[in-house]
Design an enzyme around this catalytic site. Structure first.
Site, short mmCIF file in Angstrom:
data_model
loop_
_atom_site.label_atom_id
_atom_site.label_comp_id
_atom_site.label_asym_id
_atom_site.label_seq_id
_atom_site.Cartn_x
_atom_site.Cartn_y
_atom_site.Cartn_z
N LYS A 1 8.18 6.74 8.68
CA LYS A 1 9.74 6.65 8.19
C LYS A 1 9.55 7.78 7.35
O LYS A 1 10.49 8.81 7.35
CB LYS A 1 10.08 6.12 7.80
CG LYS A 1 9.91 4.93 6.64
CD LYS A 1 8.13 4.14 6.85
CE LYS A 1 7.12 3.40 5.45
NZ LYS A 1 7.12 2.60 6.03
N GLY B 1 -1.30 -5.30 1.35
CA GLY B 1 -0.39 -4.30 2.01
C GLY B 1 0.87 -3.71 2.72
O GLY B 1 0.83 -3.12 3.22
N LYS C 1 14.21 4.66 6.19
CA LYS C 1 14.31 3.89 7.03
C LYS C 1 15.88 3.81 7.39
O LYS C 1 16.04 4.13 9.07
CB LYS C 1 13.83 2.48 6.76
CG LYS C 1 11.97 2.37 6.79
CD LYS C 1 12.27 1.35 6.15
CE LYS C 1 10.42 1.68 5.97
NZ LYS C 1 10.12 -0.02 5.55
N GLU D 1 3.93 1.28 -0.47
CA GLU D 1 3.47 2.36 -0.02
C GLU D 1 3.22 2.58 -0.65
O GLU D 1 2.08 2.02 -2.20
CB GLU D 1 4.95 3.46 -0.29
CG GLU D 1 5.86 2.89 0.96
CD GLU D 1 5.17 3.06 2.05
OE1 GLU D 1 4.90 4.03 2.88
OE2 GLU D 1 5.82 1.63 3.08
N THR E 1 -3.96 0.10 6.12
CA THR E 1 -3.44 -1.52 6.38
C THR E 1 -3.24 -1.51 8.01
O THR E 1 -3.62 -2.07 8.64
CB THR E 1 -2.55 -1.48 5.74
OG1 THR E 1 -3.48 -1.32 4.47
CG2 THR E 1 -2.29 -2.67 5.92
N VAL E 2 -2.45 -0.50 8.46
CA VAL E 2 -1.96 -0.16 9.40
C VAL E 2 -2.89 -0.07 10.69
O VAL E 2 -3.53 -0.37 11.53
CB VAL E 2 -0.81 0.34 9.09
CG1 VAL E 2 0.21 -0.10 11.48
CG2 VAL E 2 0.28 -0.11 8.53
P1 NAP Z 1 -2.92 2.74 3.53
O1 NAP Z 1 -3.86 1.58 3.77
O2 NAP Z 1 -3.03 3.66 2.21
O3 NAP Z 1 -3.62 3.62 4.91
C1 NAP Z 1 -4.29 5.58 4.62
C2 NAP Z 1 -5.36 5.70 5.56
O4 NAP Z 1 -4.93 7.37 5.99
C3 NAP Z 1 -6.44 6.01 5.06
O5 NAP Z 1 -7.37 5.39 6.33
C4 NAP Z 1 -7.06 7.13 4.82
O6 NAP Z 1 -8.09 7.63 4.40
C5 NAP Z 1 -6.12 7.98 5.36
N1 NAP Z 1 -5.61 9.42 4.94
C6 NAP Z 1 -4.74 9.62 3.80
N2 NAP Z 1 -4.36 10.91 3.82
C7 NAP Z 1 -5.27 11.19 5.08
C8 NAP Z 1 -5.41 11.86 5.06
N3 NAP Z 1 -4.94 13.77 4.31
N4 NAP Z 1 -6.91 13.06 5.92
C9 NAP Z 1 -7.31 11.91 6.68
N5 NAP Z 1 -6.90 10.15 6.41
C10 NAP Z 1 -5.82 9.81 5.76
O7 NAP Z 1 -2.26 3.09 4.80
P2 NAP Z 1 -1.23 2.43 5.56
O8 NAP Z 1 -0.53 1.07 4.56
O9 NAP Z 1 -2.00 1.61 6.92
O10 NAP Z 1 0.19 3.78 6.10
C11 NAP Z 1 -0.39 3.69 6.69
C12 NAP Z 1 2.21 4.39 7.40
O11 NAP Z 1 2.27 3.40 7.53
C13 NAP Z 1 2.60 4.99 6.28
O12 NAP Z 1 3.04 6.66 6.57
C14 NAP Z 1 3.33 4.19 5.62
O13 NAP Z 1 4.56 4.52 5.32
C15 NAP Z 1 3.69 2.93 7.25
N6 NAP Z 1 3.78 2.15 7.26
C16 NAP Z 1 3.04 1.10 6.71
C17 NAP Z 1 3.39 -0.49 6.35
C18 NAP Z 1 3.00 -0.96 5.91
O14 NAP Z 1 2.70 -3.01 6.46
N7 NAP Z 1 0.85 -0.96 5.37
C19 NAP Z 1 5.11 -0.88 7.09
C20 NAP Z 1 4.83 0.56 8.62
C21 NAP Z 1 4.45 1.58 7.95
P3 NAP Z 1 -9.36 6.80 3.62
O15 NAP Z 1 -9.19 4.70 4.15
O16 NAP Z 1 -10.50 7.27 3.79
O17 NAP Z 1 -8.39 6.43 2.24
N1 HSE Z 2 6.15 -0.21 2.15
C1 HSE Z 2 6.88 -1.24 3.45
C2 HSE Z 2 7.35 -2.20 2.69
C3 HSE Z 2 5.96 -1.04 4.04
O1 HSE Z 2 7.36 -2.10 2.27
O2 HSE Z 2 8.70 -2.43 3.57
C4 HSE Z 2 6.55 -0.99 5.87
O3 HSE Z 2 7.50 -0.29 5.86
#
Ligand code: NAP
Ligand code: HSE
Length: 442
Positions: free
Chosen positions: A112, A194, A212, A197, A19-20
């Protein structure tokens, strides 16, 4: 800008393309002109680390970037200046960041969970290595509260901070309140958008907000408040009935993260560390408060500071582009400013927080009990409260809902200890037909 004022590109290794990470790749391309104008450099994504290299992806790989499943392809590449960790999780993310810092790279992360649970060692390593470790996106997505606390409010003593820190929970509560959606359906929607977590229990059980809050406490007070020492309650099991009753009293139920100084005298906090009361909990927020109006995936943070007074930060707390925008701002700061200021405090070794035990916290309460509709029950429950010094401000009794009669109380200020003791006594006396529900009122 003329060609000769453009410095060499900042070369990035992107770990995570979900997602990010996908949002970041799109934004780096879309805002390339702006990035160059603001930093004098281009940002180039050289390598993208994923878990599964054969997965079909929504976002195309950035032009010229190489896909890899080997973390050392990023950390051992001497041409990579900065590693952006957007994988999530603890162990693999820590290994990657640790190794990136060790190899002299700057790091940007939105993780976080990692920074709350094991961040101190990483901050110390970054300081030893003179590297930048930035994490704006790790708290409240697009809301620029990390840098605000670290830089813009550095001249203020923070007296309290409270906020809606989890987009998924706020989305669920808003959908349950405004559209009458069931908890599970609202959660599924948040996942599809998206917001959630990878393990959504982190969202709904309050742990993501607690991660957080741990970072915010560190930024606001320069202390180490262990994440495990926070009092944490999420929104699992929160019923539509309580949302409805709260509305009748003029309140909305929100998942709140809060920290505040509890001073013994005027001097405390000035030249010594203040005691801190901190936790995550569902709370009733009066509908006239700004926090009550924060809906959907939006987050908000209200800060009270000794010079600035009250400030209110508001914006999207999750989602691809809102979060990617915060990550990109960090990257641009790396591109133009080589001065590390990772925690906002000069000491590398932050002191331990002085923690007020949660039983001592003072608050007004919403209490719902289910009782038999019989003479004397109200008197007896009120008696249990009075015996603990709890004064009732308002009370409503509803019609029998099958499992008994809901008796709902709004109390004056009391301690958490007094409230749990009073309700335990009511339960022990056989007055309650089911476990009581009680939430703080802000
Ligand atoms: P996500 O959509 O699940 O994407 C995770 C990515 O990381 C995927 O591309 C995955 O690969 C890759 N990955 C996971 N474990 C891995 C490993 N061991 N080795 C190599 N690649 C790996 O997660 P996300 O929502 O983007 O979130 C990413 C981070 O940002 C997290 O720490 C989350 O807490 C934080 N965050 C998210 C948001 C939000 O709105 N989503 C907001 C703020 C912060 P594959 O694609 O091959 O599975
Ligand atoms: N899962 C988290 C939320 C992503 O819903 O706030 C942003 O940190």
């Amino acid at each position: 800008m003329s060609e000769n004022t453009v410095r060499r590109p900042l070369i990035m290794g992107l770990a995570g393309f979900g997602t990010v990470g996908g949002g970041l790749a799109r934004l780096v391309e879309e805002n390339a002109h702006l990035i160059r104008r603001r930093t004098g450099r281009d940002i180039v994504i050289k390598k993208v680390l994923v878990r599964n290299a054969t997965k079909t992806r929504q976002t195309p790989l950035p032009q010229g970037a190489e896909l890899t499943t080997d973390p050392s392809a990023l950390t051992d590449d001497p041409t990579i200046d900065v590693v952006v960790e957007l994988m999530g999780g603890i162990d693999k993310a820590r290994e990657l960041i640790d190794s990136a810092l060790e190899k002299g790279k700057h790091v940007v992360t939105a993780n976080k969970a990692l920074l709350a649970e094991e961040g101190l060692a990483l901050f110390q390593k970054a300081a030893q290595k003179g590297r930048i470790l930035r994490y704006e996106a790790s708290v409240a997505g697009a809301v620029p509260v990390v840098e605000a606390l670290k830089e813009s409010l550095a001249g203020n003593r923070v007296q309290s901070l409270m906020g809606i820190l989890n987009g998924t929970s706020n989305y669920i509560l808003s959908e349950m309140t405004s559209n009458g959606l069931d908890f599970d359906i609202a959660l599924k929607q948040a996942q599809e958008k998206g917001y959630a977590e990878a393990d959504p229990t982190l969202d709904i059980d309050g742990f993501d907000a607690a991660h957080k809050l741990t970072l915010l406490i560190r930024l606001a007070y320069g202390v180490h408040y262990p994440y495990t020492a926070l009092s944490v309650q999420g929104i699992r099991g929160l019923s539509r009935q309580d949302i409805r009753f709260a509305r009748e009293f003029g309140y909305r139920i929100k998942l709140i993260g809060q920290v505040r100084e509890v001073l013994r005298d005027d001097n405390e906090g000035k030249d010594s560390l203040a005691r801190l009361e901190a936790g995550v909990f569902p709370a009733l927020v009066h509908h006239t408060y700004l926090l009550a109006r924060v809906g959907g995936v939006y987050n908000a943070v209200r800060v009270n500071a000794n010079a600035a007074g009250a400030l209110f930060f508001h914006g999207q707390g999750a989602g691809d582009l809102p979060t990617a925008g915060a990550v990109l701002a960090d990257l641009m700061a790396v591109a133009r400013d080589e001065r590390p200021n990772n925690t906002g405090f000069a000491e590398n070794d932050l002191p331990q927080a002085l923690i007020v035990p949660s039983e001592e916290w003072r608050s007004c309460y919403y209490v719902r009990t289910m009782v038999e509709d019989a003479p004397g029950v109200l008197r007896d429950i009120s008696g249990c409260m009075a015996a603990e010094g709890i004064s009732v401000a308002q009370m409503i009794q509803k019609a029998d809902e099958g499992q008994g009669v809901p008796l709902v109380f709004m109390t004056h200020e009391t301690t958490a200890q007094a409230m749990s003791t009073a309700l335990q006594k009511a339960e022990d006396a056989g007055l309650l037909k089911e476990a009581p529900v009680y939430y703080r009122i802000l």
